[in-house]
Every structure is written in structure tokens, then in C-alpha cells.
Design an enzyme around this catalytic site. Structure first.
Site, short mmCIF file in Angstrom:
data_model
loop_
_atom_site.label_atom_id
_atom_site.label_comp_id
_atom_site.label_asym_id
_atom_site.label_seq_id
_atom_site.Cartn_x
_atom_site.Cartn_y
_atom_site.Cartn_z
N ASP A 38 -55.92 97.08 -22.89
CA ASP A 38 -54.96 96.35 -22.12
C ASP A 38 -53.79 97.51 -22.51
O ASP A 38 -53.44 97.60 -22.59
CB ASP A 38 -54.63 94.64 -22.60
CG ASP A 38 -53.19 94.02 -22.21
OD1 ASP A 38 -53.40 94.34 -21.20
OD2 ASP A 38 -52.81 93.94 -23.06
N GLU B 78 -51.57 83.27 -18.10
CA GLU B 78 -50.80 82.92 -18.39
C GLU B 78 -48.78 83.28 -17.60
O GLU B 78 -48.17 83.01 -17.52
CB GLU B 78 -50.17 84.17 -20.12
CG GLU B 78 -49.06 84.68 -20.22
CD GLU B 78 -48.86 83.92 -21.18
OE1 GLU B 78 -48.03 83.28 -22.67
OE2 GLU B 78 -49.94 82.73 -21.91
N ASP B 79 -49.38 84.51 -17.17
CA ASP B 79 -48.16 85.20 -15.85
C ASP B 79 -48.04 83.89 -14.36
O ASP B 79 -47.55 83.80 -13.91
CB ASP B 79 -48.31 86.41 -15.82
CG ASP B 79 -47.97 87.19 -16.88
OD1 ASP B 79 -47.81 86.60 -17.79
OD2 ASP B 79 -48.76 88.08 -16.89
N ASP C 153 -60.09 124.73 -38.73
CA ASP C 153 -61.06 123.98 -37.99
C ASP C 153 -60.79 122.85 -36.66
O ASP C 153 -61.38 121.74 -36.90
CB ASP C 153 -61.91 123.25 -39.58
CG ASP C 153 -61.09 122.24 -40.20
OD1 ASP C 153 -59.99 121.98 -39.90
OD2 ASP C 153 -61.35 120.95 -40.93
#
Length: 817
Positions: A231, A159-160, A351
Site C-alpha cells: 500500500d 475505514e472509507d 561498481d
């Protein structure tokens, strides 16, 4: 790729960091000191790192002078010291769980990711490659396999950086390439869902559920979703670099989509971390208030927790139960939800601290439960047996709450080691299991079965209470039968698999479907019989007027897949020919009435089919919505029913005369009236509240049977007997009769068990006729029989429910026959 993958040499020293196909190793000086990487310049050297196809891609992607390493089989790359430090820590931890050959593949993925992300920085200012490294390190804590870690390291390179997916497949494996491609596809969901949220501010429950479905439906390997969750965790941890509005948008998306998805996958540690990180950005004031309050009481709480934990461990050891006891504070978001749900401040949450007991076998879980209840008083209504009744994501454990030391309430969870693994890792435990098999360990069939179910369980809806419907939905394999696509504004549409743009158009609006003339999918014009794929974005091209084509109904042409669209198209054409259909329907009905010599009016027959309008009914016959066989069957059934009612009325009148001088049992009515001699059947022993039917005997009045009685069903098959079976009701105003009922209780044996069971019966003011108990020494299962006098089913249900809530009780049921 063959030979040495990479060698990072600390020049000027005797220390060497080596990455090869066979693993990852340090070479240190003769003194044995570990390498001081912070003070040593690191140079990377490689042999045959780049294939010819990869060098060709580099030339096309880099118009600037080509880096030396792209044209050479040997090259050098300067490593950022902080990056190499982080990589060192990651690989040293990985050495503890992963054998050398697979570690080498992971190191190879890191080297490629470093080169492709070289020079890129995140908004926080840190080198970008630290992000995929952090994602991979988080997956390492789940014991994910080498392919998954490699895909995590490379999940952004397509993608990048535009790196070819085919090269990932060639240099690593098809599985790694498929996972990287899956994560890349999910990026589109992020973009479109973000645009949807920009309009809506916060995702609606329905849209969030659709996005969760799409996350799973769009991937063939569930590891893709696990990578995406890891991610998202790291993105949430580094969210401070975003604008305040962007932080809130991402946090809302995380809380609505990612945290529930982690829960569906059964990954508990991911779920609570995503919730806490989201809460921190959505309501920082409330988050800080709870966090600070917990910090102020931490010293006292930890001292109390240690003494309590030590006491439980000592008592377990004394009983010979092998178990590990741990203490854990509640998570901040879960505390906030409890405060919000109960409308109380933090000071009234007692609790905050919980305890977990992990044993080696199931029987020890119940023995430990008995020990806990012996040490402290249980809180009523706070016991849950998720071992006998697992949650829908296959979570198993015993949960109880007791008034512990100092009067503080505390929660205790008890489970086996295997249950603990599934609870913490969920579907990820499957890959831990595969690693065990590779190491020569025995296969765990039960764990494999549970993991196989988890994928189907991600469709589970919390509002779906009906168990049978839930099971059927799992069996239908919903993800193979559905497709999820986007509208132009990013809304998710759920359609049957194989749907076309026409199906999509009719799903949006009937008028859009009728005026549909074309479609664009992902910006490209497609045929109207194009089969939509998961993640497609669809735009319908429509005319100002017009209607559907009859060709759309041709199944072989494949224009329509959904029943909704097909019905809408058929409805359109029906409206065009209503008058002719009414005329044709009138002829059909008149013909069938004459054929079977039945005297009913058209209005009577229309009423049989629940039509108020005779014309609507006749049109339905003309359209063939009502077929001729169904028309004839309905008419003849009504005629036969009327004859049977006449015979029944005659039989009841005869029995009423016979019973006028006899003593009747109370509590039943036939056709709304009493006055008949009736008695309960001995075969099924009905109680007031059961669904019942009556059988008119010859001279002995009415016998009352349960509706599902097998004896009664057998009588229906005998010629002439069906007419003697009549509907009856219990007379709610007459409740002075009692009925002998036996129940059976199955439970893990413990001291005082029979006393507690009989105590419940006594507290309900029910007369108990008999009680006995036996214990199977092989599995310590106690069987208790109780006979008592019951007035009706609601009274019996209350007693059974109270017994089921007793500790160690597994099953309670009524004995019949």
C-alpha cells in the site's frame, strides 16, 4: 454465497467476461479474437451478491434513493473502462500462478471493492478502486495467496466506506476479515505518527524503531504488514498529487519506518523501491543527478555487462556448474549512500554494475566463487560469507568484489535458488511455499524454519552486537511480552504486556504516577487496573497533590504490572518511614553480630554492601531490601576470605624460599611480584593473554592454568585444595618466551589453499614447526593442521583473522590438549 458470483457481459458483441465461483474466464467470438474491452460497453450482472444483512447496511448508509442492486438479487453496474482494463491485466497475470477456485474469490473481492468505492476518486484524479487493485497486483508479484489478495482489494472498505467487518467475514473468510481489520488498525498509527512528525519534522531513530515494533505487535497475521508495505509503495508512486510539505513528510516516514521494516522482513525488492521513491522526494536534485549520470553511461555499461555476464556463464558451463548469471545496476539510493559515505562523486563509483550467480546447490556456490577469483583478482577485505554466517533477517549469499574486465571493480553475489527466493521475497516466500504444497510439491522444512524466525527477527537492533543477548531476545518472544501505546501527542510508549494506566503514568514521570487518579483510553474513562492494548491512546487524569495508594501494591488487584512502577511506589512509602527503618535495621544488624560472634563495625559492614552512609545501609536493612540471610552470608564470607588470604600468604612465602635457587620461566606475576618457580600446565596449554590462574604445587612451584581449565575446576572440589588456587597475571614487560600452538583450518578445497595458509604464517614472521592437509572427497572439505611458535594471544589472533579472510575458508580454531 452460492451460484454464479458475477458475469460482466460485453453487450452487442459475442465477447463475454465471466467471473464465477469456479474462476475467471473470457468467452470470445468464433473467430478466436480476444475481446476489445475498450470499445465495448461493459455491464455487470450478479446473482445473490448481497445478503439480507448487506442490503440492510446499504439502506442505513444511503439516505438517498436506494440503488436498484441493493434490493435485488440481480442488478447491473456500469464498469469504468480504465478500471476494467486494469482488472483484466491483473486477472490474466493471476491465471499463470493461481488455480480457478481461488481466482474466483479474488474476483469477488474486486467486484465488492468497485461497488463500495464507486464514484470516489483519488487526488490524482483516477478512480479510487485502482489503488487497492494496484496493491493487490503488487502482492501478486510476491505470489501471495488468495486471502491476502482479497484483503488487499478490500483493505479500505471498512475505514472509507464503513462496510461491516462481519459481512467480509461471512462473504469471504475469517482470515480475510482479520487482515482487513489489521490494516484498518494500522491506519491509526499513520494518523498519530503523522501528528508526531508534524511536531518533530522527521522521526527520531528511537520513535521510528518504536513504530516499526508497533506495526508488528498490533497484528496477528504478518500478511497485514506486507499489505501495508505494498500500500505504501503505491502511495509513494502516486505522491505527486500531494503538497510539497506533505510529500516530504510521507517520504521521510517511508525511509525511516517502512523501508527498514521491509528489510527486517527480508523483502529486498520492496526495500530498494521504497528507498528510491523516498529519496526522489526528499532530495530531488541529487536523485536526478545520479539518475541522469546513469542514463548517460547506460549504453557502454550495458555492453560491458553483457560481455562479462556471457564470459562468466561460459566458464560455469565449461566447469559443469548449473547456474544462471544475471547483471543488475545498483539502486540509486544505495549509490547515493556510497557517495556520501566515502565522500566521492559519481564519476568515482566504479561498481555500479553487479552480477548475481544462482546455482542449484551450496557446493556449487563455493565452486563458482573459486572460478570468479580465478578469472579476476579479488579486492582485499571485500569477501563476505553469508551462507556460513547468515544475516539476522536470514539472508544468505556469498559476496565478493573483483577487478573485472577493463579494470572496473564489480560485485558478484552467489547463492542457491532457495536463498534467492528468500532474499527477494523474505517472509512472503512462506506463502509461495504454501502454494507449492497445495500443488503437491514436497515440503521445504528449512524454508519453513527460516520464515518462522523472521517474525522474531523484526525486533533485531543493529546496535545489538552481543550474540548471546541477541539470541536471548529472540527466545523471549518480545512481541508477546510487550504492549505499545500512544501518549496524547502520538509518542509511542513501550510497556510490559498487561500494563495498566498506572504503569503508563510512572513510565512518563514519577510525579505523574504519584498524582494519578484516573485515566482515559481512546477517549473513554477506564478503571486504573484496565490492561492496555496495542495501539491504545492514553490520557492520565491527575490531582494537584497527593501520593499513591497502598492498594496499588496488591498483586491480586492488578493495578501495577511493571517493575518500574512497583519500585517507585515502594520508594514513596519508604521515604515516609525512613527513621523507623534505620532504628529497626540497627537492631537487626546488632543481633546478628552477637549471634555469630563476629567483630565488625557498622561502617565496615556498610562498605561490604557498597554503602557510603551507615544510615542508608541500616535503612535498607529495615526496609528488607537487604535480607537477614544475605546480611549473614556477606559477613561470614568476608571472615572466611580473610582467613584464606592469611593461609595463602603463608604458602607463597614458603614457595618463594624454595624457588630462590631455581630457574624460573618468564612472563608471569603473582600478587604483583615475580620470583616464583612457574610452569605452563600441559592440560590446557595457556598462552600470554589468556585468563589464567595459578596452582601452588607441593615442591614444584606454581603451575599456570587457563581460568576455564576443567582439571583446575576439579581440584576446587577436593577438600583443602581450593586455597592452593591463586590469581596470577602475565607480566606484559617480559615477552621473551615462545609457546608451541596448533591451529586447525576447515575450508572448501581449492588449488593453492595450503600455500595461502602457510603464506599468511610466513608473512607474519612466525616460525612454523609443522603443516599438513587432508581432503574429505565426500564433501570436498579440506582440513589443515599448522603447528607454530607463538609469543602471545594477540599475535595468534592476528594470524587466525588473516586466515579466516582467505577465500573458501569456513572455520579456524586453536587446538588444545
Amino acid at each position: 454465497m452460492t451460484g454464479a458470483l458475477a458475469t460482466a457481459v460485453a453487450t452487442g458483441s459475442e465477447h463475454e467476461l465471466r467471473v464465477t465461483e469456479s474462476g475467471y474466464e473470457f468467452r470470445v467470438s468464433e473467430s478466436g479474437d480476444s475481446p476489445d474491452l475498450k470499445s465495448t460497453p461493459i455491464v455487470y450482472r450478479s446473482e445473490r451478491m448481497f445478503t439480507p444483512a448487506m442490503r440492510q447496511w446499504f439502506r442505513a448508509a444511503h439516505p438517498v434513493p436506494l440503488p436498484a442492486y441493493a434490493d435485488s438479487s440481480e442488478f447491473e453496474v456500469e464498469f469504468d473502462r480504465d478500471v476494467l482494463d486494469a482488472f483484466n491485466r491483473f486477472m490474466l497475470n493471476l491465471m499463470e500462478t493461481m488455480p480457478p477456485p481461488r481466482r474466483g474469490r479474488v474476483a469477488k473481492a474486486f467486484v465488492l471493492a468497485y461497488i463500495l468505492h464507486d464514484g470516489v476518486r483519488r487526488k490524482t484524479g483516477e478512480p479510487y478502486v485502482l489503488h487497492p487493485l494496484a496493491v493487490a497486483d503488487r502482492l501478486r508479484t510476491l505470489d501471495m495467496d488468495a486471502d491476502c489478495l482479497s484483503a488487499a482489494l478490500l483493505h479500505d472498505v471498512v475505514e472509507d466506506a464503513g462496510f461491516p467487518l462481519e459481512e467480509i467475514k461471512r462473504c469471504f473468510s475469517p482470515a480475510v476479515a482479520e487482515m482487513v481489520n489489521g490494516v484498518t488498525k494500522l491506519q491509526r498509527i499513520n494518523v498519530l505518527s503523522s501528528s508526531m512528525q508534524d511536531q518533530d519534522r522527521e522521526p527520531s531513530q528511537r520513535k521510528a524503531e518504536s513504530l516499526r515494533k508497533m506495526f508488528v505487535a498490533m497484528v496477528d497475521d504478518i500478511r497485514v504488514v506486507i499489505i501495508k508495505l505494498a500500500d505504501r509503495i503505491h502511495n509513494m508512486q502516486t505522491l505527486d498529487g500531494q503538497t510539497p510539505l506533505k510529500r516530504k513528510t510521507i517520504a521521510s516516514e517511508t525511509l525511516e519506518i517502512y523501508a527498514p521494516l521491509a528489510n527486517r522482513l527480508g523483502i529486498g525488492q520492496f526495500k530498494w523501491e521504497l528507498e528510491d521513491l523516498s529519496f526522489r522526494h526528499l532530495d530531488r536534485e541529487a536523485y536526478d543527478e545520479i539518475s541522469q549520470a546513469m542514463a548517460q553511461t547506460r549504453v557502454v555499461r550495458e555492453r560491458w555487462a553483457k560481455s562479462t555476464r556471457d564470459l562468466i556463464q561460459e566458464e560455469l558451463d565449461n566447469m559443469g556448474i548449473k547456474a544462471e548469471v544475471t547483471g543488475r545496476p545498483k539502486h540509486i539510493y544505495s549509490i547515493y549512500k556510497k557517495m556520501e559515505r566515502k565522500g566521492i562523486p559519481f564519476s568515482e563509483i566504479y561498481d555500479i554494475q553487479g552480477f548475481r550467480v544462482v546455482t542449484s546447490k551450496v557446493s556449487d556456490c563455493y565452486a563458482a566463487l573459486g572460478l570468479i577469483h580465478g578469472l579476476w583478482r579479488p579486492i582485499p577485505g571485500e569477501f563476505d560469507d553469508y551462507i556460513a554466517n547468515p544475516k539476522e533477517n536470514m539472508y544468505q549469499s556469498l559476496h565478493t568484489a573483483v577487478i573485472g574486465p577493463g579494470g572496473n571493480s564489480m560485485e558478484v553475489q552467489i547463492r542457491t535458488q532457495e536463498m534467492h527466493t528468500v532474499a527477494e521475497l523474505g517472509v512472503a516466500s512462506h506463502w509461495q511455499y504454501k502454494e507449492q504444497i497445495r500443488a503437491g510439491g514436497p515440503p521445504n522444512k528449512e524454508l519453513t524454519h527460516k520464515v518462522a524466525l523472521l517474525r522474531a527477527l523484526m525486533e533485531w537492533n543493529q546496535d545489538e552486537a552481543d550474540a548471546e543477548e541477541y539470541v536471548n531476545r529472540i527466545q523471549s518472544d518480545i512481541f508477546k511480552d510487550r504492549v505499545y501505546v500512544f501518549t496524547p501527542v502520538g509518542e509511542v510508549i513501550d510497556l510490559p504486556a498487561g500494563s495498566t494506566p498506572i504503569d503508563f503514568a510512572y513510565h512518563i514521570h514519577t510525579e505523574l504516577g504519584e498524582r494519578c487518579r484516573g485515566a482515559k483510553v481512546n477517549g473513554m474513562i477506564v478503571q486504573l487496573n484496565y490492561q492496555l492494548q496495542n495501539g491504545d491512546q492514553v490520557i492520565i487524569i491527575s490531582a494537584k497533590r497527593g501520593g499513591p495508594s497502598r492498594d496499588w501494591l496488591n498483586a491480586e488487584a492488578g493495578y501495577v504490572r511493571s517493575q518500574r512502577a512497583r519500585q517507585k511506589i515502594m520508594s514513596y512509602f519508604r521515604k515516609q518511614a525512613r527513621e523507623s527503618s534505620i532504628s529497626h535495621g540497627r537492631l537487626v544488624v546488632d543481633r546478628e553480630l552477637k549471634r555469630y560472634s563476629v567483630k565488625y563495625g557498622f561502617d565496615e559492614i556498610a562498605g561490604m554492601f557498597n554503602y557510603d552512609s551507615v544510615d542508608d545501609f541500616l535503612a535498607a536493612v529495615g526496609y528488607a531490601d537487604i535480607t537477614v540471610p544475605s546480611l549473614v552470608k556477606k559477613i561470614l564470607d568476608r571472615e572466611r576470605q580473610e582467613k584464606e588470604e592469611e593461609e595463602l600468604n603463608s604458602l607463597i612465602a614458603s614457595e618463594r624460599r624454595r624457588a630462590s635457587g631455581n630457574q624460573n620461566i618468564t612472563g608471569v606475576m603473582i600478587q604483583g611480584e615475580g620470583g616464583l618457580l612457574a610452569q605452563p600446565a600441559g592440560c590446557c596449554k595457556p598462552l600470554p593473554g589468556d585468563d589464567v590462574l595459578g596452582y601452588i604445587t607441593k615442591g614444584k612451584g606454581i603451575t599456570v592454568h587457563k581460568a576455564e581449565c576443567s582439571n583446575l575446576a576439579a581440584r576446587r572440589e577436593v577438600p583443602g585444595e581450593a586455597a592452593r588456587i591463586v590469581p596470577i597475571q602475565w607480566n606484559e614487560e617480559r615477552s621473551d618466551s615462545f609457546y608451541n600452538v596448533q591451529i586447525e583450518v576447515k575450508a572448501y578445497d581449492r588449488a593453492g589453499l595450503l600455500r595461502d595458509v602457510t603464506g599468511v604464517v610466513a608473512d607474519a614472521k612466525i616460525n612454523m614447526l609443522h603443516a599438513d592437509a587432508t581432503v574429505d572427497s565426500r564433501d570436498s572439505i579440506a582440513t589443515i593442521h599448522v603447528e607454530m611458535e607463538i609469543r602471545d594471544i594477540p599475535q595468534l589472533s592476528r594470524v587466525v583473522s588473516q586466515i579466516e579472510r582467505l577465500p573458501n575458508v569456513r572455520q579456524v580454531f586453536r587446538k588444545v590438549g
